[in-house]
Design a protein around this motif. Sequence first.
Motif, PDB file in Angstrom:
ATOM      1  N   THR A   1       0.829  -1.370   0.109  1.00 28.99           N
ATOM      2  CA  THR A   1      -0.026   0.131   0.134  1.00 28.99           C
ATOM      3  C   THR A   1       0.844   1.040  -0.097  1.00 28.99           C
ATOM      4  O   THR A   1       1.934   1.303   0.616  1.00 28.99           O
ATOM      5  N   ARG A   2       0.546   2.325  -0.919  1.00 27.89           N
ATOM      6  CA  ARG A   2       1.713   3.286  -1.199  1.00 27.89           C
ATOM      7  C   ARG A   2       1.264   4.271   0.090  1.00 27.89           C
ATOM      8  O   ARG A   2       0.273   4.823   0.539  1.00 27.89           O
ATOM      9  N   GLN A   3       2.453   4.894   0.560  1.00 25.91           N
ATOM     10  CA  GLN A   3       2.417   6.036   1.342  1.00 25.91           C
ATOM     11  C   GLN A   3       3.698   6.794   0.883  1.00 25.91           C
ATOM     12  O   GLN A   3       3.903   6.933  -0.192  1.00 25.91           O
TER      13      GLN A   3
ATOM     14  N   LYS B   1       4.455  13.001  -3.120  1.00 27.93           N
ATOM     15  CA  LYS B   1       4.711  12.825  -4.765  1.00 27.93           C
ATOM     16  C   LYS B   1       6.284  12.743  -4.858  1.00 27.93           C
ATOM     17  O   LYS B   1       6.963  13.487  -4.132  1.00 27.93           O
ATOM     18  N   ASP B   2       6.526  11.868  -5.602  1.00 29.36           N
ATOM     19  CA  ASP B   2       8.079  11.538  -5.984  1.00 29.36           C
ATOM     20  C   ASP B   2       8.968  11.113  -4.718  1.00 29.36           C
ATOM     21  O   ASP B   2      10.030  11.096  -5.190  1.00 29.36           O
ATOM     22  N   ARG B   3       8.157  10.579  -3.672  1.00 31.00           N
ATOM     23  CA  ARG B   3       9.001  10.172  -2.641  1.00 31.00           C
ATOM     24  C   ARG B   3       8.280   9.020  -2.268  1.00 31.00           C
ATOM     25  O   ARG B   3       7.669   9.043  -0.973  1.00 31.00           O
ATOM     26  N   PRO B   4       7.824   7.838  -3.056  1.00 30.30           N
ATOM     27  CA  PRO B   4       6.989   6.714  -2.486  1.00 30.30           C
ATOM     28  C   PRO B   4       7.566   5.967  -1.404  1.00 30.30           C
ATOM     29  O   PRO B   4       8.869   5.860  -1.082  1.00 30.30           O
ATOM     30  N   TYR B   5       6.856   5.585  -0.560  1.00 31.83           N
ATOM     31  CA  TYR B   5       7.078   4.519   0.606  1.00 31.83           C
ATOM     32  C   TYR B   5       6.049   3.480   0.701  1.00 31.83           C
ATOM     33  O   TYR B   5       4.997   4.046   0.497  1.00 31.83           O
ATOM     34  N   TYR B   6       6.187   2.165   0.784  1.00 30.07           N
ATOM     35  CA  TYR B   6       5.255   1.318   0.953  1.00 30.07           C
ATOM     36  C   TYR B   6       5.077   0.398   2.093  1.00 30.07           C
ATOM     37  O   TYR B   6       6.155   0.327   2.673  1.00 30.07           O
ATOM     38  N   LYS B   7       3.948  -0.025   2.684  1.00 26.51           N
ATOM     39  CA  LYS B   7       3.647  -0.744   3.736  1.00 26.51           C
ATOM     40  C   LYS B   7       3.578  -1.994   3.008  1.00 26.51           C
ATOM     41  O   LYS B   7       2.647  -1.939   2.126  1.00 26.51           O
ATOM     42  N   ILE B   8       3.893  -3.285   3.782  1.00 25.54           N
ATOM     43  CA  ILE B   8       3.359  -4.466   3.326  1.00 25.54           C
ATOM     44  C   ILE B   8       2.271  -4.921   4.337  1.00 25.54           C
ATOM     45  O   ILE B   8       2.553  -4.978   5.455  1.00 25.54           O
ATOM     46  N   VAL B   9       1.196  -5.122   3.603  1.00 29.12           N
ATOM     47  CA  VAL B   9      -0.047  -5.309   4.592  1.00 29.12           C
ATOM     48  C   VAL B   9      -0.866  -6.592   4.213  1.00 29.12           C
ATOM     49  O   VAL B   9      -0.660  -6.961   3.085  1.00 29.12           O
ATOM     50  N   VAL B  10      -1.435  -7.254   5.058  1.00 27.60           N
ATOM     51  CA  VAL B  10      -2.400  -7.982   4.821  1.00 27.60           C
ATOM     52  C   VAL B  10      -4.076  -7.660   4.704  1.00 27.60           C
ATOM     53  O   VAL B  10      -4.182  -6.943   5.552  1.00 27.60           O
ATOM     54  N   THR B  11      -4.614  -7.767   3.566  1.00 22.16           N
ATOM     55  CA  THR B  11      -5.781  -7.129   3.268  1.00 22.16           C
ATOM     56  C   THR B  11      -6.843  -8.063   2.668  1.00 22.16           C
ATOM     57  O   THR B  11      -6.325  -9.196   2.255  1.00 22.16           O
ATOM     58  N   ASP B  12      -7.991  -7.592   2.564  1.00 28.09           N
ATOM     59  CA  ASP B  12      -9.122  -8.164   1.693  1.00 28.09           C
ATOM     60  C   ASP B  12      -8.708  -8.021   0.249  1.00 28.09           C
ATOM     61  O   ASP B  12      -8.245  -6.791   0.043  1.00 28.09           O
ATOM     62  N   SER B  13      -8.636  -9.004  -0.443  1.00 29.11           N
ATOM     63  CA  SER B  13      -8.298  -8.568  -2.053  1.00 29.11           C
ATOM     64  C   SER B  13      -9.153  -7.632  -2.614  1.00 29.11           C
ATOM     65  O   SER B  13      -8.811  -7.293  -3.655  1.00 29.11           O
ATOM     66  N   ARG B  14     -10.318  -7.501  -2.403  1.00 26.97           N
ATOM     67  CA  ARG B  14     -11.458  -6.664  -3.059  1.00 26.97           C
ATOM     68  C   ARG B  14     -11.111  -5.279  -2.427  1.00 26.97           C
ATOM     69  O   ARG B  14     -11.699  -4.232  -3.113  1.00 26.97           O
TER      70      ARG B  14
END
Length: 81
Positions: free
Chosen positions: A8-10, A13-26
């Motif tokens: 999931t993107r956090q 702008k132009d400085r992306p950081y991502y969290k790895i999450v467990v989520t409902d696929s929908r």
Amino acid sequence: MAVAIRLTRQGSKDRPYYKIVVTDSRARRDGRFIEQVGSYDPMKEGINYTIDLAKVDSWISKGAQPSETVASIIDKTRKQG
């Protein structure tokens, strides 16, 4: 309920950081998630990710499907140690 382990993107702008999450696929990409299991910073040099393998293994045993990117991060982490 189909469960996915994905990014999931956090960040700004132009400085992306991502969290790895467990989520409902929908659920939306940046929407509600069940649990955060790690992070990924593509702007950082060297090892740019952290992940809790115990939580990931627990979710995978319950039927969660990791995305391609998350699967590669899991493989890299397992090869490290």
